[in-house]
Structures are given as C-alpha cells and as structure tokens.
Design a protein around this motif. Sequence first.
Motif, mmCIF file in Angstrom:
data_model
loop_
_atom_site.group_PDB
_atom_site.id
_atom_site.type_symbol
_atom_site.label_atom_id
_atom_site.label_comp_id
_atom_site.label_asym_id
_atom_site.label_seq_id
_atom_site.Cartn_x
_atom_site.Cartn_y
_atom_site.Cartn_z
ATOM 1 N N THR A 11 2.634 24.307 -3.162
ATOM 2 C CA THR A 11 2.170 24.336 -1.769
ATOM 3 C C THR A 11 3.268 24.812 -0.838
ATOM 4 O O THR A 11 3.026 25.631 0.054
ATOM 5 N N VAL A 12 4.494 24.300 -1.024
ATOM 6 C CA VAL A 12 5.590 24.723 -0.150
ATOM 7 C C VAL A 12 5.857 26.211 -0.328
ATOM 8 O O VAL A 12 6.111 26.924 0.649
ATOM 9 N N ALA A 13 5.759 26.711 -1.539
ATOM 10 C CA ALA A 13 5.947 28.143 -1.782
ATOM 11 C C ALA A 13 4.879 28.955 -1.044
ATOM 12 O O ALA A 13 5.197 29.967 -0.409
ATOM 13 N N ALA A 14 3.639 28.511 -1.103
ATOM 14 C CA ALA A 14 2.557 29.212 -0.406
ATOM 15 C C ALA A 14 2.759 29.158 1.116
ATOM 16 O O ALA A 14 2.529 30.156 1.808
ATOM 17 N N ILE A 15 3.201 28.021 1.626
ATOM 18 C CA ILE A 15 3.419 27.865 3.068
ATOM 19 C C ILE A 15 4.441 28.869 3.578
ATOM 20 O O ILE A 15 4.263 29.454 4.649
ATOM 21 N N VAL A 16 5.524 29.084 2.828
ATOM 22 C CA VAL A 16 6.592 29.972 3.298
ATOM 23 C C VAL A 16 6.489 31.386 2.706
ATOM 24 O O VAL A 16 7.393 32.201 2.885
ATOM 25 N N VAL A 50 10.496 21.711 6.235
ATOM 26 C CA VAL A 50 10.103 23.075 5.860
ATOM 27 C C VAL A 50 9.765 23.875 7.123
ATOM 28 O O VAL A 50 10.167 25.039 7.260
ATOM 29 N N GLU A 51 9.058 23.250 8.061
ATOM 30 C CA GLU A 51 8.727 23.924 9.321
ATOM 31 C C GLU A 51 9.988 24.276 10.102
ATOM 32 O O GLU A 51 10.103 25.383 10.644
ATOM 33 N N GLU A 52 10.942 23.356 10.147
ATOM 34 C CA GLU A 52 12.201 23.624 10.853
ATOM 35 C C GLU A 52 12.950 24.785 10.205
ATOM 36 O O GLU A 52 13.508 25.638 10.896
#
Length: 74
Positions: A11-16, A50-52
């Motif tokens: 999920t984190v990979a997809a987000i970024v 992750v957003e930061e």
Amino acid sequence: MIRPFYVDLETVAAIVSLSATSVQKLVREEQFPKPRAVSSRRVAWLVREVEEWAEGRPISDLPPPPNTSRRKPQ
C-alpha cells in the motif's frame, strides 16, 4: 470512513508511486520513513510520516514520463 493510521508495504508503495523494492531500498538508505512495529511479527508505515515525506519531495521541472507500468492492450 475511518482513515488508516498504518499501511503495509504494498500500500505504501502504491501511495508514493514506487515499487515495493524501491521503498525498501530507500528505507535502507535512510531516505524514506522506517516502518513501525505494529506487533511482534508485523510492521507498517505511519501514514502521517509517509505524507510528510511525500510533501517534502522537491518539485521537478521535468515533464512526467509516459506511464510505462500500464499493461498494454492485447
């Protein structure tokens, strides 16, 4: 809808917009937030961190490349 606090590697990979391998490499190089221990056998990334990280990325003067990861029509 409840916003998640933590997300897994995929999920984190997809987000970024990176591959899971790229995220892991950036973590090893200390250029991406490290995952948190959610339990004794599970880690996940704190969404806020992750957003930061994403908001702190430099602005590019380059045009976006064509989407090379999209499947080609058959």
